[in-house]
Design a protein around this motif. Structure first.
Motif, short mmCIF file in Angstrom:
data_model
loop_
_atom_site.label_atom_id
_atom_site.label_comp_id
_atom_site.label_asym_id
_atom_site.label_seq_id
_atom_site.Cartn_x
_atom_site.Cartn_y
_atom_site.Cartn_z
N UNK A 278 0.82 -1.21 0.00
CA UNK A 278 0.00 0.00 0.00
C UNK A 278 0.85 1.26 0.00
N UNK A 279 2.00 1.25 0.68
CA UNK A 279 2.84 2.45 0.73
C UNK A 279 3.56 2.70 -0.59
N UNK A 280 3.61 1.69 -1.46
CA UNK A 280 4.21 1.87 -2.78
C UNK A 280 3.15 2.26 -3.81
N UNK A 281 1.94 1.81 -3.59
CA UNK A 281 0.88 2.04 -4.57
C UNK A 281 0.09 3.32 -4.32
N UNK A 282 0.02 3.74 -3.06
CA UNK A 282 -0.76 4.93 -2.70
C UNK A 282 0.20 5.98 -2.17
N UNK A 283 0.53 6.98 -2.99
CA UNK A 283 1.50 8.00 -2.63
C UNK A 283 0.80 9.15 -1.91
N UNK A 405 2.96 -18.04 -6.21
CA UNK A 405 3.83 -17.62 -7.31
C UNK A 405 3.39 -16.31 -7.92
N UNK A 406 2.09 -16.16 -8.15
CA UNK A 406 1.56 -14.92 -8.73
C UNK A 406 1.83 -13.73 -7.82
N UNK A 407 1.55 -13.89 -6.51
CA UNK A 407 1.77 -12.79 -5.57
C UNK A 407 3.24 -12.45 -5.43
N UNK A 408 4.10 -13.45 -5.51
CA UNK A 408 5.53 -13.19 -5.43
C UNK A 408 6.01 -12.35 -6.60
N UNK A 409 5.57 -12.70 -7.80
CA UNK A 409 5.96 -11.93 -8.99
C UNK A 409 5.40 -10.51 -8.92
N UNK A 410 4.11 -10.38 -8.54
CA UNK A 410 3.49 -9.06 -8.44
C UNK A 410 4.19 -8.20 -7.40
N UNK A 412 7.39 -8.38 -6.35
CA UNK A 412 8.72 -7.98 -6.81
C UNK A 412 8.62 -6.90 -7.90
N UNK A 413 7.70 -7.06 -8.83
CA UNK A 413 7.53 -6.07 -9.90
C UNK A 413 7.11 -4.71 -9.33
N UNK A 414 6.24 -4.74 -8.35
CA UNK A 414 5.81 -3.48 -7.73
C UNK A 414 6.97 -2.78 -7.05
N UNK A 418 8.45 0.84 -8.13
CA UNK A 418 8.50 1.87 -7.11
C UNK A 418 9.90 2.44 -6.97
N UNK A 419 10.90 1.57 -7.00
CA UNK A 419 12.28 2.03 -6.89
C UNK A 419 12.67 2.90 -8.07
N UNK A 420 12.19 2.57 -9.25
CA UNK A 420 12.48 3.37 -10.44
C UNK A 420 11.88 4.76 -10.32
N UNK A 421 10.67 4.84 -9.84
CA UNK A 421 10.01 6.13 -9.67
C UNK A 421 10.71 7.00 -8.64
N UNK A 422 11.25 6.37 -7.61
CA UNK A 422 11.86 7.13 -6.52
C UNK A 422 13.28 7.59 -6.81
N UNK A 423 13.84 7.18 -7.95
CA UNK A 423 15.20 7.62 -8.27
C UNK A 423 15.24 9.12 -8.56
N UNK A 424 14.12 9.66 -9.02
CA UNK A 424 14.07 11.09 -9.33
C UNK A 424 13.62 11.87 -8.11
N UNK A 425 14.37 12.91 -7.70
CA UNK A 425 13.96 13.72 -6.55
C UNK A 425 12.61 14.37 -6.77
#
Length: 456
Positions: A278-283, A405-410, A412-414, A418-425
């Motif tokens: 939730x903390x990654x999906x709801x900013x 398996x499905x939840x594990x993939x989902x 990790x992808x999330x 999220x990490x990609x989005x947070x690279x930009x200040x």
């Protein structure tokens, strides 16, 4: 007004028939499993003596048990299992509570004609001379509500003539009360032998008795010829009346096991991962205090409820120290002891310093480790209960693996997105330029750069 000679003769004839023919009470807690009990007239009048009972079930069952008492502790238990393709073993045992019952060397039982395996049906016709009183209790032969318990285990044959064979935990169990007055009557030395039952066999006379020493003519293994009886005559009157279900088993143990499995699977496969994301999906600055924290606390409460059911099940079968209960107790206890505390410490640190503290790392990674451990333990739980046995269908195991398996993939992808989005200040600030708590926990930007546009 006097009675006619005919009515008197009829009454005397009925009484004589009742004295000769056995009065047998039967009950069947599961398809194919049948129990029967007979109290001879002489035993009923004296209050002591011989009791007869029968255990019958398809040979697809690993073992079947019948016991005297309302619970396992102190019960006088008799367990039937295959000794070979045509013979069965009857093992008299003493109930110890939530543990496998031990062989009872004091039991005095004999296997009678009709005992054996025929047409894929196991039958034990038993004469018991120690069923009125035993070390853990006693039975009133005139009781209208005598307590009995039953249990069974499906699976491959035990194939052992040892009365002390190690047996795995039951698939189901239950309890009934029996009106013994309806099971009283007869003077037959074997009230079951001529009853026409599919799978009953006639013994060739080579029947062993039990005096507790485990030797020939001193064990509980019946050796039968395997020849079938197709006689349609009967020496007994059979009735299903007088039996009251005290614990149906299915509504007890199996339903608790199903509830435990469903709750814990939902908690660790869906709720905990979803709450963590939730903390990654709801900013929003309000995500953690108003969504993430309450959601995870609710999930933790559900985990505690599921754990409680699991502990009660483990105690029932005497397996509280087995690998599955131990891992479950450890995982949920760690979640209770550390996760809320670490989360609160990080939240307080953020409000004071606007930075990520060591408790944030501990909260995040401990949560992930315990979540994975819980999912793995769920799989171990299927193994522990016996995949493919009643209540543990193979399809449920497959579904569990697919969802995991499905939840594990989902998950990790999330995290990667999220990490990609947070690279930009620019993506780590609120509209007024301040870091949200979500961003502060993940941002690589130093805290001193997280200031409002007016420089305050």
């Amino acid at each position: 007004m006097g009675r006619s000679p005919y009515s008197i003769l009829t009454a005397l004839l009925a009484a004589s028939v009742y004295m000769v023919l056995g009065q047998v009470v039967t009950f069947s807690p599961s398809t194919g499993i049948n129990y029967a009990i007979n109290i001879p007239s002489d035993t009923a009048s004296k209050g002591s003596g011989t009791v007869y009972f029968q255990i019958q079930a398809p040979s697809t069952f690993q073992w079947i048990g019948l016991g005297q008492g309302s619970r396992m502790e102190g019960a006088n238990i008799f367990i039937m299992y295959a000794a070979s393709d045509s013979n069965i073993t009857l093992s008299p045992r003493s109930g110890l509570g939530s543990f496998e019952p031990n062989f009872n060397p004091s039991a005095k039982v004999s296997l009678l004609d009709g005992t054996g395996i025929s047409n894929n049906v196991m039958t034990a016709n038993v004469r018991c001379d120690s069923c009125i009183s035993w070390s853990g209790g006693s039975m009133d032969v005139k009781s209208t509500s005598s307590s009995w318990i039953w249990a069974y285990k499906s699976g491959s044959a035990v194939d052992s003539s040892s009365v002390s064979a190690d047996l795995t935990q039951h698939d189901d169990k239950g309890a009934v009360t029996v009106d013994l007055t309806k099971a009283t009557g007869g003077s037959s030395s074997d009230p079951f032998v001529t009853q026409s039952n599919s799978g009953s066999s006639i013994n060739n006379g080579n029947t062993s008795t039990s005096n507790g020493n485990g030797s020939t003519n001193g064990n509980s293994t019946g050796s039968t010829s395997g020849s079938s009886s197709s006689s349609s005559s009967t020496s007994s009157t059979y009735t299903t009346s007088g039996v009251t279900v005290a614990d149906s088993g299915q509504s007890g143990f199996n339903r608790r096991r199903t509830a435990h499995g469903l709750i814990m699977a939902f908690v660790f496969l869906i709720l905990f991962p979803g709450g963590a994301l939730t903390r990654h999906l709801i900013r929003s600055p309000k995500t953690i205090p108003y969504i993430h924290a309450p959601f995870q606390l609710f999930t933790l409460a559900a985990a505690v409820a599921g754990l409680g059911l699991g502990v009660s099940l483990a105690l029932d079968i005497g397996e509280i120290y087995a690998y599955h209960p131990v891992i479950g107790l450890t995982t949920v206890s760690a979640l209770i002891a550390f996760q809320p505390l670490l989360g609160v410490l990080q939240h307080l640190n953020y409000r004071k310093n606007g930075t990520k503290s060591p408790s944030a790392y501990a909260h995040r990674w401990l949560g992930r480790i315990l979540m994975v451990l819980g999912i793995i333990n769920g799989g171990l739980g299927f193994m522990f209960s016996g995949i493919g046995t009643p209540g543990v269908p193979t399809a449920a195991v497959i579904a569990y693996g697919v969802i995991a398996g499905f939840m594990g993939i989902a998950y990790i992808l999330t995290l990667l997105l999220s990490a990609t989005r947070l690279k930009s200040p620019l993506n780590t600030s609120t509209p007024n330029g301040c870091l949200t708590e979500n961003a502060a926990e993940h941002s690589l930007v130093p805290a001193e750069r997280s200031i409002s546009k007016d420089g305050k």
